[in-house]
Design a protein around this motif. Structure first.
Motif, short mmCIF file in Angstrom:
data_model
loop_
_atom_site.label_atom_id
_atom_site.label_comp_id
_atom_site.label_asym_id
_atom_site.label_seq_id
_atom_site.Cartn_x
_atom_site.Cartn_y
_atom_site.Cartn_z
N ASP A 37 0.83 -1.21 0.00
CA ASP A 37 0.00 0.00 0.00
C ASP A 37 0.86 1.26 0.00
OD1 ASP A 37 -2.29 -1.53 -0.01
OD2 ASP A 37 -2.93 -0.99 2.02
N ARG A 40 2.72 1.67 -3.39
CA ARG A 40 1.81 2.01 -4.47
C ARG A 40 1.31 3.45 -4.33
NH1 ARG A 40 0.86 2.03 -9.49
NH2 ARG A 40 -1.33 1.96 -10.06
N PRO A 131 -2.83 4.71 4.72
CA PRO A 131 -3.50 3.72 3.86
C PRO A 131 -4.39 2.76 4.63
CG PRO A 131 -1.14 3.78 3.41
CD PRO A 131 -1.39 4.60 4.64
N SER A 132 -4.04 2.43 5.85
CA SER A 132 -4.82 1.42 6.59
C SER A 132 -6.19 1.94 7.00
CB SER A 132 -4.04 0.93 7.81
OG SER A 132 -3.87 1.96 8.75
N ARG A 134 -7.52 4.69 5.40
CA ARG A 134 -8.00 5.46 4.25
C ARG A 134 -8.34 6.89 4.68
NH1 ARG A 134 -6.31 1.27 1.91
NH2 ARG A 134 -7.32 0.36 0.09
N LEU A 168 -5.75 3.08 -5.77
CA LEU A 168 -5.05 2.05 -5.02
C LEU A 168 -5.86 0.76 -5.03
CD1 LEU A 168 -2.77 1.07 -3.08
CD2 LEU A 168 -4.18 1.97 -1.21
N ASP A 169 -7.14 0.87 -4.71
CA ASP A 169 -8.00 -0.32 -4.66
C ASP A 169 -8.08 -1.01 -6.02
OD1 ASP A 169 -8.44 0.10 -1.97
OD2 ASP A 169 -10.33 1.17 -2.28
N LEU A 172 -5.02 -3.10 -6.71
CA LEU A 172 -4.84 -4.27 -5.85
C LEU A 172 -5.88 -5.34 -6.09
CD1 LEU A 172 -3.97 -2.44 -2.50
CD2 LEU A 172 -2.39 -3.38 -4.21
#
Length: 173
Positions: A37, A40, A131-132, A134, A168-169, A172
């Motif tokens: 994460d 990226r 990132p964790s 959001r 990002l999503d 992934l």
């Protein structure tokens, strides 16, 4: 963060580390290496700001050493500077913006100390991206403000975290 050595700042400035390390009051300090994460998001930020360099009159760098004081060198994840500011290998003038992407291993006190160093150097725009959760926070004169929209006052520079996290999503999936 693990302390790896104690050396004079001149030696640190003439040494390469893989990955690069911060320098805090005589100690070479390992930084947390970004995982998927983190890596990226850093790449997406570099792409986003890189696409707007001419339009916004900025240059984007990643993991660029920045001498925040006589005894400290920090390495922001992403840095925005004005054209002409990249004449030195280690930044000594405050950049336009420093962006930190939190890693699961980062502690609250570590990231706040790093951001305090940026502020003491004179950096006016400091953004944190987690990132964790959001989420994001922007340093403002009164402290920290939760936000999903970053911007630099009196410029067209902006960043939507909702768009960033959506990209990002998708990458992934």
């Amino acid at each position: 963060m693990a302390v790896t050595a104690q050396i004079p700042i001149g030696e640190y400035l003439h040494t390469s580390y893989r990955p690069d390390c911060d320098y805090i009051d005589g100690e070479v300090v390992e930084r947390h290496v970004g995982k998927t994460d983190h890596a990226r998001i850093q790449a997406l930020l570099a792409l986003w700001f890189g696409m707007h360099e001419q339009e916004w009159h900025i240059l984007v760098t990643t993991e660029h050493r920045m001498r925040v004081s006589e005894t400290r060198v920090r390495i922001p994840d992403v840095t925005l500077v004005r054209p002409g500011a990249l004449t030195e290998d280690v930044l000594t003038h405050p950049p336009l913006c420093c962006i930190e992407i939190l890693s699961p291993e980062d502690s609250y006190s570590q990231i706040r100390e790093k951001c305090r160093d940026y502020r003491l150097m004179g950096v006016e725009n400091i953004w944190l991206i987690d990132p964790s959760t959001r989420s994001g926070q922007a340093a403002i004169p009164q402290g920290w403000q939760d936000t999903l929209e970053f911007g630099i006052p009196e410029t067209p520079i902006r960043l939507s975290l909702e768009d960033l996290f959506a990209r990002l999503d998708r990458s992934l999936a």
